[in-house]
Structures are given as C-alpha cells and as structure tokens.
Design a protein around this motif. Structure first.
Motif, short mmCIF file in Angstrom:
data_model
loop_
_atom_site.label_atom_id
_atom_site.label_comp_id
_atom_site.label_asym_id
_atom_site.label_seq_id
_atom_site.Cartn_x
_atom_site.Cartn_y
_atom_site.Cartn_z
N ILE A 1 -7.75 -37.10 1.24
CA ILE A 1 -7.20 -38.44 1.51
C ILE A 1 -5.79 -38.32 2.11
O ILE A 1 -5.45 -39.00 3.07
CB ILE A 1 -7.19 -39.30 0.22
N THR A 2 -4.97 -37.43 1.51
CA THR A 2 -3.59 -37.26 2.00
C THR A 2 -3.61 -36.83 3.46
O THR A 2 -2.91 -37.42 4.29
CB THR A 2 -2.85 -36.21 1.16
N THR B 1 -4.95 -39.60 5.78
CA THR B 1 -3.98 -40.71 5.90
C THR B 1 -2.83 -40.32 6.83
O THR B 1 -2.47 -41.06 7.74
CB THR B 1 -3.41 -41.09 4.51
N VAL B 2 -2.27 -39.12 6.58
CA VAL B 2 -1.13 -38.68 7.40
C VAL B 2 -1.54 -38.56 8.87
O VAL B 2 -0.81 -38.99 9.77
CB VAL B 2 -0.55 -37.36 6.85
N ILE C 1 -1.98 -42.02 10.41
CA ILE C 1 -0.66 -42.61 10.65
C ILE C 1 -0.02 -41.98 11.89
O ILE C 1 0.54 -42.66 12.74
CB ILE C 1 0.26 -42.41 9.40
#
Lengths: 438, 68
Positions: B18-19, B22-23, B26
């Motif tokens: 997920i991290t 997400t990064v 973004i």
C-alpha cells in the motif's frame, strides 16, 4: 463464522470512557502546541536558530515545549489511537461480528489513509500523521489478542530499535562532521580533497544553505503564494516524508506506542480505574526519568550553541525522554480525571476529545488560512512565542465550540463521515432526528 | 504463534505494498500536474504575447520538416 450484522453500530455516548476522551482532548491541544512551529515557521520545528527566534521569550518557549511536549504528545496520541482501535475491534468481536469486524477495521483504516493524503497534499500540513496511523493501524490488528506483558515487551523492543538507529545515524553524522573539518583544514593548507571529503563538503554546504536566512526568506515567500503554488511547493516535501518516515520512524515511534496503548487499556490504566497512589507513582517516576533526560538534552544543545551535531547526539536519548514524560503525563491526566475538580473543564476537554479528528483537521485548516497565501499569508511573520497566542485562541475556541456542537449532534462532522464510510451505512447526526426516529 | 506470524507478515506485506503504491500514484499525479502546468503556462504565455499557439506549433513542425 457467525456474523450478527444488525448489532454493528458505532459506540454510543454512554458507553464511552470519559477519561480517554479527556486525555485525547488534552493531547490534541498539546499536538497543536508543537505543530504550530511547523505550520508557521520554516525548518524551525527542532532548531530554533533557523527561524522564529532563539533568544529571550522565544528561547524560553522552545525550552518549555521541548521539556514537556516534544514527542510526548505524539506518543500519547499514538497510544490513544492504538487503544481506540483495539476498543473498536474488541467491541465488534464481542458482539459476534466475526470477519465483519476485520472488514470494518480495515475499511476504517483505508479511509483514514485517504484522509491523511488529503490532509497532507491539499490541506497542506506536511507534519500530517493520519497516513502513518493508518499504515501502523494495519499492523496493530495482529497484536489485538496478545497479553499486556508481551505487548509492553514488543513496544520496548521496537523503541530500542529506533534508539539504535538514532545512534547509528549519530555515528554517521559525527564521521561526516569530522570529514567536513578535515576538508576545511586541507583546503586552507592547499591540499587536494579526496572524493569522500569533497562529498562531505558539498553536503555540508547544502545543509548550511537550507538553514541560511536567504533560504528561509525563499521558503517563506513560497508559502505566502496563492493556494495552488503552495500545493506544488509542498508536494515534493510530502512525497519525501511519505517515502522515508514509514520505515525510518513510524514503526519504532508510532507502532510501539500503539501497542503500549493497547497494553495500558487492557491493564485498566487508561480508564482511571487504578488507585490514586498508582497514578501518583506513575507520574512521579515518568517525570523524574523523562524531565531529567530532556533537561540534559536541552542543556547539551544549548552548550553546543545549537550545533547540527548536538541535535543528532541528543536523538540517542530522545525516546527515553519522551516516552518517560508521556508516561508521567498519563499518570497526571488520570489523577485529574479521578479528581472532582474543574468538572466543567473536564466536560469541555472530553467534548474536544470526542471530536478529535474534526478538531485535528481544523488546526490545519486554520493554519492554512492564517499562514499560507490561500488566506492571510503570514507564514514566517510571527516569532515562536507569539505563536502561543494563536494556539491559546484555538484552544479556547475548540473548548467552547466542541461541547456546543455535541449538544446538538452525536458526532463531530468528520467522525460522522468516517463512521458512515467505515460501516457503509448512514448514521444519524442530529440528536433531534434520532429522537424522532426512535 | 505460527498463526500470529502468518497473519503479521501477510499484513506487513500489504502495508508495504500500500505504501509503495500510494507513493508511486502520488508521484505520478505530481508529475502529471507539473506537465499540465507547463502546458498551461505555455499556452497562456503564447496568448499573452498575441501569437497563435497552434499556428506556431504548425510553423515549428514545418520548419523541422524542411530542416529534415
């Protein structure tokens, strides 16, 4: 697995633990006290000499906030978040929600992740914590059935890892500073620099540039531009934090405290059920260890004239100081909750705590309008001690507004939205409407 | 203990995934917005100096064709 969907509703007001709400309210105010430095000043959250002033009242403000609040409020916020998520999960599982409990739990965290991203990138608070809470909250799930003793041991192990990493960073930084001084010596003697020394010198120049008055002026002017320019300016900073912090700090700093929060809750410490003597000892021991550590850290930094390396060195004992003071705060707040004094203030603080998410985001929205170009553009305009007036004004406003809001509504607006999204069901917000339906 | 470790590592892998996702999303959005902003600025600048942007692009294309 049996699932009773009909009983899966949010916690009712009468079931809430008042001491946890009061503590959450106090901690939320403490968070603002620290965050305001990052919201209003450039690169001055830790080092007061960069901006915001480092003499007179500004220095006293820095000393007082670092002695009592730096890291401790974040620790308590994490502790309460861990306890809160455990209460939610425990309550759902006790109601026989089965796998549905995990479903609600993880959906709640996924929405929090989105809230965190909006908070960081659009409401423009780079010190945002909801994103990290969401990720660490996922990990907390596995530890829900663990005995308090084991939880405390794991929390201490995680904190120790963080401390070891801080120590490794300090060793590296000390070597770097040594290389910088050798490079300067070589330069003055006209000797050629090795690649290692050249790299050290370039890095040092970059660091000095970041802290220079010119860089601060540029940072301030970027923050004072119109909204979308500030969004563009802060996005790379947010991305940098998003990449680095999750493994460098969050696991050791946040997850450890969340586990400690569950342990404290299971031991009935957070519900103010323990005797006065227990909390008194907790406060005394916590403050004795924590304030002593913090005092030596601050004295060392000041003795070293706020040198870059002094901050790195004091980081080694950072967790010891902040966690001990945080434990002291828990003892003191629980003594306050058990006592019969200032009942109106307790009620107001409890209301602030019940609306913690709304009030937390509100801090950033207010800061957005005061400090960035989206509003008054006063970023960098205040000194460190002057920011306290803004903090006190927000405290007073939320102490008055939160109980009034909760008089007419069941939840804060964001809490309501979060619950609806988590439970995939529209819950009544207005108290009157609920009464009519009943 | 085995169940605990299995669950823990499964969640840990999910958190890491997920991290990273997400990064990356973004960063992708960030780059995309930068591109849009550049394009917007370019068009606005062209309009401000009174030159027809599309004509200029066609002119450049023709010049490149001749150069080739």
């Amino acid at each position: 697995m049996e699932t009773k969907q009909t009983s899966l509703t949010p916690l009712k007001a009468v079931d809430r633990i008042q001491s946890i709400d009061i503590m959450r309210g106090i901690v939320l105010f403490g968070i603002l006290l620290m965050n305001i430095n990052g919201m209003a000043l450039a690169n001055a959250y830790g080092d007061p000499t960069v901006s915001g002033g480092a003499t007179g009242w500004n220095l006293y403000t820095w000393i007082a906030t670092n002695m009592l609040f730096e890291g401790t409020m974040r620790a308590l916020f994490s502790l309460l978040f861990g306890a809160g998520m455990f209460i939610l999960l425990n309550r759902l599982e006790k109601k026989g929600a089965g796998i549905k409990a995990a479903d609600i739990y993880f959906r709640r965290l996924m929405w929090l992740l989105l809230f965190g991203l909006i908070h960081a990138y659009l409401i423009l608070w780079t010190g945002e914590i909801l994103f990290a809470y969401s990720l660490m909250g996922f990990l907390v799930y596995t530890f829900r059935n663990m005995q308090p003793k084991k939880l405390i041991i794991i929390a201490l192990v995680l904190l120790s890892f963080g401390t070891l990493w801080n120590y490794a960073d300090y060793e590296e930084n000390a070597k770097f500073i040594k290389n910088v001084s050798i490079a300067e010596q070589f330069k003055s003697e006209g000797k050629p620099l090795t690649d290692e020394l050249k790299t050290a010198q370039i890095k040092w120049e970059e660091l000095q540039k970041e802290r220079s008055p010119e860089a601060i002026t540029e940072y301030n002017s970027n923050m004072q531009k119109e909204y979308f320019s500030v969004v563009a300016f802060l996005a790379p900073i947010n991305i940098y934090y998003g990449k680095l912090y999750s493994y460098r700090y969050d696991v050791w700093d946040i997850l450890s405290m969340m586990l400690l929060g569950i342990a404290f809750f299971k031991l009935n410490i957070l519900s103010s059920e323990k005797p006065y003597a227990f909390y008194f000892l907790m406060a005394t021991f916590g403050y004795l260890v924590g304030l002593t550590t913090n005092y030596f850290e601050i004295a060392y930094i000041m003795k070293q004239n706020f040198s870059w390396l002094s901050f790195s060195k004091t980081n080694i004992t950072y967790d010891l100081g902040r966690v001990a003071v945080a434990i002291g705060h828990v003892g003191l707040i629980m003594l306050f909750c058990k006592s019969t004094i200032l009942s109106q203030l307790k009620k107001a603080l409890g209301a602030v705590g019940k609306m913690a998410l709304t009030n937390y985001i509100m801090h950033s929205v207010i800061a957005l309008f005061i400090f960035t170009g989206a509003g008054f553009g006063l970023f960098g305009a205040f000194q460190r001690h002057e920011l306290l007036y803004i903090v006190f004004a927000i405290w007073i406003f939320q102490l008055i507004a939160s109980p009034i809001w909760l008089k007419y509504y069941y939840f804060g607006p964001l809490e309501w939205l979060w619950r609806n999204l988590s439970y995939q069901k529209r819950h009544p917000l207005k108290k009157k409407n609920w009464a009519q339906k009943k | 203990m085995k169940k605990f470790l299995k669950q823990f590592f499964l969640i840990l892998i999910s958190v890491i995934t997920i991290t990273i996702i997400t990064v990356y999303i973004i960063e992708l959005v960030h780059e995309l917005l930068i591109c849009i902003n550049h394009l917007y600025q370019m068009v606005v600048n062209e309009m401000l100096v009174g030159t027809n942007y599309v004509d200029k692009v066609i002119l450049n294309m023709n010049l490149n064709k001749h150069a080739a």
